[in-house]
Motif scaffolding. Structure first.
Motif, short mmCIF file in Angstrom:
data_model
loop_
_atom_site.label_atom_id
_atom_site.label_comp_id
_atom_site.label_asym_id
_atom_site.label_seq_id
_atom_site.Cartn_x
_atom_site.Cartn_y
_atom_site.Cartn_z
N GLY A 18 0.79 -1.23 0.00
CA GLY A 18 0.00 0.00 0.00
C GLY A 18 0.82 1.27 0.00
O GLY A 18 0.27 2.36 0.13
N ASN A 19 2.14 1.16 -0.14
CA ASN A 19 3.01 2.34 -0.20
C ASN A 19 3.04 2.90 -1.61
O ASN A 19 3.05 2.14 -2.58
CB ASN A 19 4.44 1.96 0.20
N SER A 20 3.06 4.23 -1.74
CA SER A 20 3.13 4.87 -3.04
C SER A 20 4.56 4.78 -3.59
O SER A 20 5.52 5.04 -2.87
CB SER A 20 2.73 6.33 -2.95
N VAL A 21 4.66 4.38 -4.85
CA VAL A 21 5.95 4.28 -5.54
C VAL A 21 5.81 5.00 -6.88
O VAL A 21 4.87 4.75 -7.62
CB VAL A 21 6.34 2.81 -5.79
N SER A 22 6.73 5.92 -7.16
CA SER A 22 6.70 6.68 -8.41
C SER A 22 7.86 6.26 -9.30
O SER A 22 8.93 5.89 -8.80
CB SER A 22 6.82 8.18 -8.12
N LEU A 23 7.65 6.35 -10.58
CA LEU A 23 8.73 6.06 -11.52
C LEU A 23 9.90 7.00 -11.27
O LEU A 23 11.06 6.60 -11.34
CB LEU A 23 8.24 6.19 -12.97
N SER A 24 9.60 8.24 -10.90
CA SER A 24 10.67 9.22 -10.64
C SER A 24 11.53 8.83 -9.44
O SER A 24 12.66 9.32 -9.31
CB SER A 24 10.07 10.61 -10.44
N ASP A 25 11.05 7.93 -8.58
CA ASP A 25 11.87 7.45 -7.45
C ASP A 25 13.10 6.70 -7.95
O ASP A 25 14.07 6.54 -7.21
CB ASP A 25 11.06 6.49 -6.56
#
Length: 43
Positions: A18-25
């Motif tokens: 349920g953690n948000s993960v962005s491609l920009s990470d």
């Protein structure tokens, strides 16, 4: 659909916890995206 050599747009999704993960990470790293259908569905 993206063409070879075209940069993917940034997006944010939730991981299995349920953690948000962005491609920009992962900027500056190679990333493999794997999509599959939800369990017990056609496709």
């Amino acid at each position: 659909m993206l063409e070879i050599g075209i940069q993917a747009p940034d997006f944010t999704l939730q991981d299995a916890d349920g953690n948000s993960v962005s491609l920009s990470d992962y900027s500056g790293n190679k990333v493999l995206l794997w999509f599959f259908p939800k369990a017990s569905t056609g496709g």
